[in-house]
Design an enzyme around this catalytic site. Structure first.
Site, short mmCIF file in Angstrom:
data_model
loop_
_atom_site.label_atom_id
_atom_site.label_comp_id
_atom_site.label_asym_id
_atom_site.label_seq_id
_atom_site.Cartn_x
_atom_site.Cartn_y
_atom_site.Cartn_z
N ASP A 10 0.84 -1.20 0.00
CA ASP A 10 0.00 0.00 0.00
C ASP A 10 0.87 1.25 0.00
O ASP A 10 2.02 1.22 0.44
CB ASP A 10 -0.87 -0.02 1.26
CG ASP A 10 -2.14 0.79 1.11
OD1 ASP A 10 -2.31 1.46 0.07
OD2 ASP A 10 -2.99 0.73 2.04
N GLU A 61 -4.51 4.74 -6.46
CA GLU A 61 -5.57 5.18 -5.55
C GLU A 61 -5.65 6.70 -5.51
O GLU A 61 -4.74 7.40 -5.92
CB GLU A 61 -5.40 4.58 -4.16
CG GLU A 61 -4.12 4.87 -3.45
CD GLU A 61 -4.05 4.19 -2.07
OE1 GLU A 61 -5.01 3.51 -1.69
OE2 GLU A 61 -3.03 4.37 -1.40
#
Ligand code: C2E
Ligand code: MG
Ligand code: MG
Length: 750
Positions: free
Chosen positions: A645, A702
């Site tokens: 992430d 993202e």
């Protein structure tokens, strides 16, 4: 005294006495004795025989006279005629009955029963007039019952119009009175063992002579008899209770010593129990007390002493419940390796308003502890606590997270208090010796002297002040009320998280992930949310960090996994494969039990781990990197997908990429948001995508907030997209609705 009343023993004693005061103790006593007598059975006395006239058919004066004549031939000791004979129909038969009765002289008594149990008024007993009974004596059957209308006790005799009438039991037993005015039947007497003779056989003369000779004979009809509750047997003819009464009186006087002695012994036992140190000894003792409490009344009853176990059972039950509850809160309040109570325990301890709250913070405590082997960590805290308690004279030292120790003190004038704390500081001038390790320590004080604010806030305030003292290098910091609003709330975080999970303030939001190649949503990321009742909505960044720092992240992680699985199973059932991503805190990554727990949860929930993606963020808080890498490899071997992430922001994203067999890489939104405006960021993104693809990873971008960025990323070969442009994180019901709708529009109704 106040202390006793508030102790578990005090509370349970008062509650059980209240139960007795309101007469509700039979709720316990009744089933207890009923159970006891179901098991404990003794044969009825042989000297008492029932002649049951039920099989004689029409039993009038003529039949009664015949039966009595027959009985007399066997020469019984005494006869009790326990039947309402319908007289007045046939004068000849009536006078025959009178003759038969008179022929016994004083050896026959008529039994008069009260219409209702507990009714001892003369009118309740239909005592036959002289004209009917002649010279025969009268005996009574009169019973008191408990709240369940079960027979309990009876008087030896009753006096009506100056005449004393004995009861059947006392007559059968030949015991007329004792210093107690009442007696208790022996309910262990099995009524099925009472000797019975059939009326018909008696008339036919086929009864063995030895059966009635010299015995007390009760002539009765069991079918027409009045009935009453008999412990262990339910409802039986009252004549059985009369015989059980005689059995008790024959064996011994039963003394009722009430519940008090047993309660006193229990009280003493519990006081002793509370002195025990080891919890094993405590549990064993508690079990023993139960065993004794349940068996002593039976043993005592066997020797004729009636002890009520009910109030004691109530007390021990309440006591056990309180201790269990305390143990639970103790578990929340004693979370340190040292076994010292924590700061929640301090704020729950109910210290007086006027006292000072003192918090000490040990500089570089965590580093110090980190160098110690596990088994010495608690010892280190205990040594500090010992020094503090020595210097402050506090009986209990509480330990918070990260080197905080706290206690309360009698308030002194500020001048004196500061002087006193300075003195305490001197106690730490000599180094701490923990096993073979020596540490120099430096301590800082936070002091809260505010009255009128709640205890939790005061402890928080003192912690905040100590932290301030630590950060600005001062010895002592006095808490100022204006900082109240900013006081940290970490120390109660655990309880608040538990509460939030329970009442639904903590919930999961789902945000779609879009696949460029397939042109559809292929999964979602589960994001935690907290609508705190007083603090409003708290961003996950804020409370996850705090939970991590307080070492409270486990509960949240497993809860998220479980909830995300529920959602994933439901979304997968809709149609095409649906991939669910969850975030794993860096704090958790190196935990030894992580893999086993994840494996157990997916096994229990029956989900294919390949449907779950674990997103990990590289932060400096991973303390054991080899263990973390090992765990992650194992999770992947179990089938979970792994995703890195916020790629590009962590200190070691590249190291992760090199060390870990991951499947996916998530471009941080910092780069994505500047894709169209910054050439540098575009270059980073382009090369990262190339790097990822070269390593066989897919790339998720993202934080996509607009159509242009979305289109550009598609062009650059990004595999997946996530961001407000494609959908905001939302609660499951809404999310599912939208996901379904996107299908119906694409594929028609499913
Ligand atoms: P993350 O894993 O990088 O999650 C993505 C964050 O970006 C989410 O913030 C999401 O709401 C936000 N976001 C998504 N699209 C956009 C967009 O188009 N524009 C902008 N400005 N933001 C967008 P959120 O939900 O506040 O979560 C923040 C972080 O908290 C997450 O970052 C994750 O690291 C952490 N987190 C969230 N849920 C959990 C969890 O269950 N466990 C753990 N350990 N961490 C979690
Ligand atoms: Mg994430
Ligand atoms: Mg992210």
């Amino acid at each position: 005294m106040r202390k006793f009343v508030r102790s578990p023993i005090g509370i349970s004693l008062l509650l059980s006495l209240a139960l007795w005061l309101f007469g509700s103790n039979e709720i316990i006593g009744h089933p207890y004795w009923n159970m006891v007598y179901k098991v404990w059975r003794e044969p009825a006395p042989k000297a008492i025989v029932l002649v049951n006239v039920d099989d004689i058919g029409n039993f009038g004066s003529a039949e009664a006279a015949k039966v009595l004549d027959r009985v007399r031939r066997y020469m019984p000791r005494k006869v009790y005629f326990d039947h309402d004979v319908n007289t007045g129909l046939n004068a000849a038969a009536d006078s025959d009955l009178a003759r038969a009765m008179a022929s016994f002289g004083p050896d026959l008594a008529l039994v008069a029963r009260a219409e209702k149990l507990d009714d001892f008024r003369p009118e309740a007993f239909k005592i036959p007039p002289r004209s009917v009974r002649g010279d025969s004596a009268i005996v009574l059957s009169a019973w008191s019952t408990n709240a369940y209308y079960y027979v309990e006790s009876a008087p030896y005799s009753l006096i009506f119009d100056g005449h004393r009438y004995p009861t059947l039991s006392s007559e059968l037993a030949g015991v007329k009175s004792s210093w107690q005015s009442i007696y208790y039947p022996d309910f262990s007497m099995d009524p099925d063992t009472v000797q019975q003779v059939s009326g018909r056989q008696l008339l036919a003369g086929t009864v063995a002579p030895g059966l009635l000779g010299g015995r007390s004979v009760v002539v009765t009809s069991l079918r027409q008899a009045k009935t009453g509750g008999y412990f262990g047997h339910g409802v039986t003819p009252l004549v059985m209770q009369d015989i059980a009464g005689a059995a008790a009186l024959k064996a011994h006087y039963v003394i009722d010593i009430t519940f008090v002695p047993l309660l006193a012994v229990l009280l003493a036992a519990l006081v002793l129990l509370s002195r025990a140190r080891s919890s094993k000894v405590k549990v064993a003792t508690y079990g023993m007390i139960w065993l004794l409490l349940l068996s002593v009344p039976i043993a005592m009853r066997m020797v004729g002493v009636l002890v009520g176990p009910d109030v004691s059972i109530a007390m021990l039950t309440v006591f056990g419940a309180i201790r269990l509850w305390e143990k639970r809160t103790r578990r929340i309040q004693h979370t340190n390796a040292s076994g010292l109570p924590n700061l929640i325990a301090l704020s729950a301890s109910g210290f007086e308003v006027g006292r000072d709250v003192v918090v000490v913070v040990i500089a570089r405590y965590e580093e110090m502890v980190a160098t110690l082997p596990r088994e010495l960590r608690g010892e280190c805290a205990l040594q500090i606590a010992r020094r503090l308690s020595l210097g402050s004279k506090a009986s209990e030292i509480y330990q918070g997270d990260g080197g905080h120790f706290a206690w309360t003190e009698e308030a002194r004038p500020l001048e004196h208090q500061l002087h006193h704390l300075e003195g305490l500081r001197a106690l730490f001038a000599s180094p701490l010796q923990v096993g073979p390790h020596t540490f120099d320590t430096n301590i800082h004080f936070g002091l809260d002297r505010n009255e009128g604010i709640d205890r939790l806030t005061r402890v928080n305030s003192a912690v905040a002040s100590a932290n301030e003292a630590l950060s600005n290098g001062r010895a002592i910091e006095l808490f100022e009320a204006r900082r109240l609003a900013e006081a940290p709330w970490e120390l109660s975080l655990h309880a608040r998280i538990e509460e939030g999970l329970q009442n639904g303030d903590i919930w999961l939001a789902f945000q779609s992930q879009w696949d460029f190649a397939q042109g559809r949503v292929i999964g979602a990321e589960a994001l935690i949310r907290w609508n705190h009742p007083t603090r409003g909505s708290i961003a996950p960044d804020a409370f996850i960090l705090q939970a991590e720092r307080a070492g409270r992240i486990d509960t949240l992680t497993y809860w998220v996994l479980d909830q995300a699985i529920t959602a994933a199973l439901e979304l997968n059932a809709i149609g095409p494969r649906f991939q669910m991503s969850i975030n794993l805190s860096a704090q958790m990554v190196d935990k030894p039990y992580l893999v086993a727990n994840f494996a157990e949860i997916v096994r229990r929930r029956g989900i294919d781990p390949a449907l779950l993606t674990i997103e990990i963020t590289e932060t400096s808080s991973v303390s054991n990197r080899p263990a973390a890498c090992d765990n992650l490899s194992q999770l992947r071997a179990l089938g979970f997908r792994l995703s890195i992430d916020d790629f590009g922001t962590g200190e070691a994203s590249l190291t992760y990429l090199a060390d870990l067999p991951s499947d996916e890489l998530k471009l941080d939104r910092r780069f994505v948001s500047r894709l169209l405006t910054s050439d540098r960021d575009r270059a980073i993104i382009t090369s990262t995508i190339a790097l990822a693809h070269a390593l066989g990873q897919s790339v998720v971008a993202e934080g996509i907030e607009d159509a242009a960025t979305f289109a550009k990323l598609g062009e650059l070969g990004c595999d997946c997209a996530q961001g407000f442009y494609l959908g905001r994180p939302q609660a499951f019901a809404a999310y599912r609705e939208e996901y379904l709708a996107s299908f119906s529009s694409r594929y028609g109704d499913i």
